[in-house]
Scaffold this motif. Structure first.
Motif, PDB file in Angstrom:
ATOM      1  N   SER A 170      -1.528   1.171   1.948  1.00 44.25           N
ATOM      2  CA  SER A 170      -2.752   0.786   1.245  1.00 44.25           C
ATOM      3  C   SER A 170      -3.529   2.022   0.804  1.00 44.25           C
ATOM      4  O   SER A 170      -3.363   3.112   1.354  1.00 44.25           O
ATOM      5  CB  SER A 170      -3.643  -0.073   2.148  1.00 44.25           C
ATOM      6  N   ASP A 203       2.629  -3.620  -6.712  1.00 41.24           N
ATOM      7  CA  ASP A 203       1.747  -4.354  -5.802  1.00 41.24           C
ATOM      8  C   ASP A 203       2.571  -5.191  -4.830  1.00 41.24           C
ATOM      9  O   ASP A 203       3.479  -5.924  -5.226  1.00 41.24           O
ATOM     10  CB  ASP A 203       0.817  -5.245  -6.625  1.00 41.24           C
ATOM     11  N   PHE A 206      -1.123  -8.347   0.494  1.00 44.34           N
ATOM     12  CA  PHE A 206      -1.884  -7.960   1.678  1.00 44.34           C
ATOM     13  C   PHE A 206      -1.093  -8.238   2.944  1.00 44.34           C
ATOM     14  O   PHE A 206      -0.272  -9.161   2.997  1.00 44.34           O
ATOM     15  CB  PHE A 206      -3.202  -8.743   1.744  1.00 44.34           C
ATOM     16  N   ARG A 219      -5.196  -3.628  -0.116  1.00 45.07           N
ATOM     17  CA  ARG A 219      -3.993  -4.115  -0.773  1.00 45.07           C
ATOM     18  C   ARG A 219      -2.850  -3.116  -0.601  1.00 45.07           C
ATOM     19  O   ARG A 219      -3.033  -1.918  -0.749  1.00 45.07           O
ATOM     20  CB  ARG A 219      -4.255  -4.341  -2.263  1.00 45.07           C
TER      21      ARG A 219
END
Length: 250
Positions: A170, A203, A206, A219
């Motif tokens: 993250s 991406d 989470f 994230r």
């Protein structure tokens, strides 16, 4: 120059100890810090790996990296002035990341601590035919984003699992570990892609155990560096039967 190798070893204890954050974040030393980080990477790429006897006994050995690059070679291959080469080397010595051996005519830069932790640094895809470190050509040695990018790059390498070609982390963790402000990380990541040290980022969402409400800082992003295809331990390469380097015992 070990440019024919897919990867080389780079010591990581100093990163885990927080030196990358504490000693490479001052607004007053940006150019010197960039020079030191460039030279650290260059020394790893340039180095010969050796096993040497230690003072702990005749059967005790340590693995070290030895780089015999001259000022001129470092200057040309890292795109640094002689002044920045001098300042960068001095900083690395102050931080105990390298030590100097040999005579004035032939200086050898020694890197120790591999037994306390090391990572794989991609090599083959970073070196040009004239032995320049290609991504360094686009680094002007002047801006904080350049230093931030090199810090993040080394950190991503240091935490990568040997069973994966990527690193997932993250922005919050990156900021805490390397001392780059969260709002500056995206720009640094873009810069890494522009100079071809980072192949792509993606991406990952989470973590289930992440604190709620979820924030952009928590994230998880997956990062893949240039040359990552060589780093996974499950990938095997055929080795020449008559190859004797770079690992030797003395």
């Amino acid at each position: 120059m070990m440019a024919h190798l897919p990867w080389v070893k780079a010591p990581t204890l100093w990163i885990r100890m927080g030196i990358l954050k504490s000693a490479f974040s001052s607004p007053a030393n940006i150019s010197t810090d960039i020079a030191a980080l460039k030279i650290f990477i260059h020394c790893c790429i340039r180095a010969e790996r050796l096993k040497r006897k230690t003072i702990n006994g005749p059967s005790s050995e340590e693995e070290v990296l030895l780089s015999s690059a001259t000022y001129e070679e470092i200057s040309e291959q890292c795109r640094l002035s002689r002044t920045l080469v001098s300042r960068g080397l001095a900083k690395l010595r102050r931080m105990n990341l390298i030590s100097k051996e040999g005579s004035t005519r032939k200086v050898v830069h020694v890197m120790r601590g591999l037994e306390l932790g090391w990572c794989k640094l991609p090599c083959k895809d970073l070196i040009s035919v004239n032995n320049q470190v290609k991504p360094f050509i686009s680094i002007s040695n002047r801006y904080a984003v350049e230093r931030d990018a090199l810090k993040i790059y080394l950190y991503l390498l240091s935490i990568r699992s040997n069973s994966s070609t990527s690193t997932a982390v993250s922005k919050e963790t990156i900021s805490q570990k390397v001392g780059v402000a969260i709002h500056d990380i995206a720009v640094a990541i873009s810069f890494l892609k522009q100079i071809y040290l980072l192949e792509y980022s993606e991406d990952e969402g989470f973590l289930l155990k992440a604190k709620q409400p979820f924030t952009e800082e928590s994230r998880i992003t997956k990062y893949v560096v240039i040359g990552a295809k060589y780093l996974n331990r499950s990938i095997h390469y055929r080795e020449s039967v008559d190859y004797e380097g770079p690992f030797k015992s003395i």
